[in-house]
Design an enzyme around this catalytic site. Structure first.
Site, PDB file in Angstrom:
ATOM      1  N   HIS A  78       0.825  -1.192  -0.005  1.00 12.16           N
ATOM      2  CA  HIS A  78       0.061  -0.096  -0.114  1.00 12.16           C
ATOM      3  C   HIS A  78       0.681   1.405   0.057  1.00 12.16           C
ATOM      4  CE1 HIS A  78       0.109  -0.171   4.728  1.00 12.16           C
ATOM      5  NE2 HIS A  78       0.416   1.209   4.482  1.00 12.16           N
TER       6      HIS A  78
ATOM      7  N   ASP B 117       0.040  -7.457   1.316  1.00 14.48           N
ATOM      8  CA  ASP B 117       0.580  -6.154   1.435  1.00 14.48           C
ATOM      9  C   ASP B 117       2.168  -6.124   1.649  1.00 14.48           C
ATOM     10  OD1 ASP B 117       0.322  -3.424   1.527  1.00 14.48           O
ATOM     11  OD2 ASP B 117      -0.303  -3.471   3.983  1.00 14.48           O
TER      12      ASP B 117
ATOM     13  N   GLY C 212       3.256   6.400   8.474  1.00 16.74           N
ATOM     14  CA  GLY C 212       4.635   6.633   8.159  1.00 16.74           C
ATOM     15  C   GLY C 212       5.694   5.385   8.356  1.00 16.74           C
ATOM     16  N   ASN C 213       5.149   4.550   9.777  1.00 23.22           N
ATOM     17  CA  ASN C 213       5.982   3.382   9.615  1.00 23.22           C
ATOM     18  C   ASN C 213       5.730   2.540   8.709  1.00 23.22           C
ATOM     19  OD1 ASN C 213       5.835   4.183  13.127  1.00 23.22           O
ATOM     20  ND2 ASN C 213       7.465   3.132  12.235  1.00 23.22           N
ATOM     21  N   SER C 214       4.633   2.542   7.785  1.00 24.92           N
ATOM     22  CA  SER C 214       4.264   1.410   7.036  1.00 24.92           C
ATOM     23  C   SER C 214       5.598   0.906   6.262  1.00 24.92           C
ATOM     24  CB  SER C 214       3.143   1.809   6.103  1.00 24.92           C
ATOM     25  OG  SER C 214       2.097   2.110   6.859  1.00 24.92           O
TER      26      SER C 214
ATOM     27  N   LEU D 122      -7.178 -25.479  -3.550  1.00 29.63           N
ATOM     28  CA  LEU D 122      -7.883 -26.604  -3.459  1.00 29.63           C
ATOM     29  C   LEU D 122      -9.454 -26.277  -4.254  1.00 29.63           C
ATOM     30  CD1 LEU D 122      -7.551 -27.865   0.081  1.00 29.63           C
ATOM     31  CD2 LEU D 122      -7.047 -29.156  -2.085  1.00 29.63           C
ATOM     32  N   GLY D 123     -10.195 -25.207  -3.918  1.00 30.48           N
ATOM     33  CA  GLY D 123     -11.413 -25.110  -4.452  1.00 30.48           C
ATOM     34  C   GLY D 123     -12.420 -25.679  -3.584  1.00 30.48           C
ATOM     35  N   VAL D 124     -12.421 -25.245  -2.209  1.00 28.61           N
ATOM     36  CA  VAL D 124     -13.315 -25.496  -1.414  1.00 28.61           C
ATOM     37  C   VAL D 124     -13.599 -24.416  -0.289  1.00 28.61           C
ATOM     38  CG1 VAL D 124     -12.562 -27.978  -1.045  1.00 28.61           C
ATOM     39  CG2 VAL D 124     -11.551 -26.123   0.335  1.00 28.61           C
TER      40      VAL D 124
ATOM     41  N   ILE E 181     -14.523 -23.331   3.462  1.00 29.75           N
ATOM     42  CA  ILE E 181     -14.044 -23.859   4.907  1.00 29.75           C
ATOM     43  C   ILE E 181     -14.557 -23.030   5.891  1.00 29.75           C
ATOM     44  CG2 ILE E 181     -12.005 -25.095   3.737  1.00 29.75           C
ATOM     45  CD1 ILE E 181     -10.408 -22.752   4.766  1.00 29.75           C
TER      46      ILE E 181
END
Length: 485
Positions: free
Chosen positions: A122, A152, A225-227, A279-281, A283
């Site tokens: 970001h 991120d 600013g710490n990002s 996987l296509g599930v 959960i």
């Protein structure tokens, strides 16, 4: 997977790029005369005890030179967009106004001497220009090598040829325990190389920021600013990338764990993005009550609530209400953990799932597929790259003409390439292209969207002239001759 409450998510304030005004005229605090030292020069008992406490200064001195400020100009500035009722009209057509750039400041840290920097996605998302400023005062232009919006994380490289830059290394975030000391260094509110101390408050936090949340929580002071800045352990190793804070709270910050970052780095460096297994599930977490209702001898795992057709899961024979408790021998304690483990594997990997079905334990072999690009990350990356190439060549920025914009601006057309910005002195400027025009033909071939025009520009030989037919608000039509550089 379980998510934080709506109230918490509303309170969560990502330490996003904020304009950080320069701090001018700040005065240094006045020195005070030590009161702990008597006239004889002998130290008071309390002072002797304080001097015996260990200092973090040696640790800070050894790592802070590798911590950098990341200054960014990015698209999407808030000012000058016009009225709330008709923002697109003013943005693209009002008085020749151009889209403003937002200024932002974040943090990062160097991991390779040639100028490879880790930071948050970001911080550099939609960046037009990136400047990396070192602790010693040097500044370098930089570009994005790779980024992963879902965790991120972003990788940035200094454009100039540099060698021997100070670096820090990634440590083992799994070795951290709640209560361990950590140090954050970054650029909060433009205050470069600020240091704060705290502890690990919690591990594997799911804060609802994305599908792969596994944040470290810390009470080390983290502010806008710490990002992108590092969170160090007491060995001077980076164990996290500081990413988010809780709005209105104090002492609650979150960092992406270093082991997750290490798993993503090879793909970010080589491919610029992350491809994940799938996987296509559907959960959810297994709880003690659900385990009792399902008559299971275990109380932790991931329940399959849905098995999608024609997916790796369906082809492997997995069924609704199956409970996965391990994958390749690694315990699965929640739905979120299963999602993260699978995502870190490469598509095509053959894995063994430990499954409880109707109370009986069994192993199921599955060949993992490629996770669909639900968020359009790869598509956006491709479009961004193509748009940047087009903009660099002829100095024009484009986007698709949508129905709302067409109606508001009075276009008869409902498709085409909308000109949103023109670089002064560029070939597009010399061709008299202007923001607000819609290109509907290129060399007498229809232009249905921005991609059509971008392809035509890329395909045109140097020195050739591209004949453009443009529409203007109100139904006007004009010809423009765009000479290719």
């Amino acid at each position: 997977m379980n998510r934080s409450s709506i109230q918490f998510r509303r309170a969560l304030s990502t330490a996003l790029l904020l304009f950080v005004p320069s701090i001018a005229g700040a005065e240094a605090p006045a020195r005070t005369t030590p009161s702990a030292q008597g006239q004889s020069g002998t130290l008071q008992p309390a002072t002797r005890e304080a001097q015996a406490l260990p200092s973090l200064a040696p640790l800070v001195d050894s790592v802070k030179t590798a911590v950098v400020n990341v200054d960014v100009q990015a698209r999407g500035g808030g000012g000058g967009r016009g009225s709330e009722d008709n923002p697109l009209f003013d943005r693209f057509f009002g008085g020749g106004r151009k889209e403003q750039l937002r200024q932002g400041a974040g943090s990062g840290f160097i991991i390779e001497p040639a100028g490879i920097v880790l930071t948050n996605n970001h911080v550099v998302e939609d960046a037009v220009s990136i400047t990396v400023r070192l602790d010693d005062g040097r500044s370098f232009s930089a570009s994005v090598v790779g980024r992963d919006p879902l965790t991120d994380v972003a990788l940035v490289k200094i454009k100039e040829k540099v060698e021997g830059l100070p670096t820090v290394k990634l440590g083992d975030s799994d070795a951290l325990r709640v209560g361990d000391w950590v140090v954050a260094i970054g650029n909060p509110f433009g205050l470069a190389s600020s240091v704060s101390l705290g502890i690990v408050s919690a591990r594997a936090r799911d804060i609802g920021a994305g599908p792969y949340d596994e944040f470290l929580q810390t009470d080390a002071a983290i502010n806008p600013g710490n990002s992108g800045g590092p969170l160090f352990n007491m060995k001077g190793e980076v164990v996290g990338i500081n990413t988010a804070i809780v709005g209105g709270g104090t002492g609650i910050g979150f960092a992406v764990p270093s082991n997750l970052v290490k798993a993503l780095l090879p793909q970010l460096e080589k491919e610029g993005s992350v491809t994940r297994a799938w996987l296509g599930v559907g959960i959810q977490d297994l709880t003690r009550d659900l385990a009792s209702a399902l008559k299971l001898p275990v109380s932790e795992g991931a329940i399959l609530t849905q098995v999608n057709a024609n997916t790796p899961a369906s082809k492997a024979g997995l069924k609704v209400d199956d409970v996965i408790t391990a994958i390749d021998g690694k315990a699965v304690t929640s739905g979120g953990q299963l999602t993260r483990i699978v995502a870190l594997k490469r598509p095509g990997t053959s894995s063994t799932l430990t499954v409880f079905r109707d109370g009986q334990k069994q192993d199921v072999k599955v060949t993992l597929g490629t996770r669909p690009d639900i968020e359009g990350v790869a598509t956006r990356k491709s479009s961004e790259d193509e748009a940047q190439e087009t903009s660099r060549r002829v100095g024009v920025s484009l986007q698709n003409l949508d129905a709302r914009t067409a109606q508001q601006a009075g276009f008869n057309e409902r498709q085409g390439a909308l000109v949103t910005d023109v670089v002064p002195g560029s070939p597009a400027d010399r061709a008299s292209l202007e923001p607000g025009m819609v290109v509907v033909e290129a060399n007498r071939k229809p232009v249905n969207n921005a991609d059509d025009l971008a392809k035509a520009i890329r395909a045109a030989p140097a020195g050739s002239t591209l004949l453009l037919r443009v529409a203007t608000p109100g139904g006007g039509r004009l010809l423009r001759a765009l000479r290719m550089p």
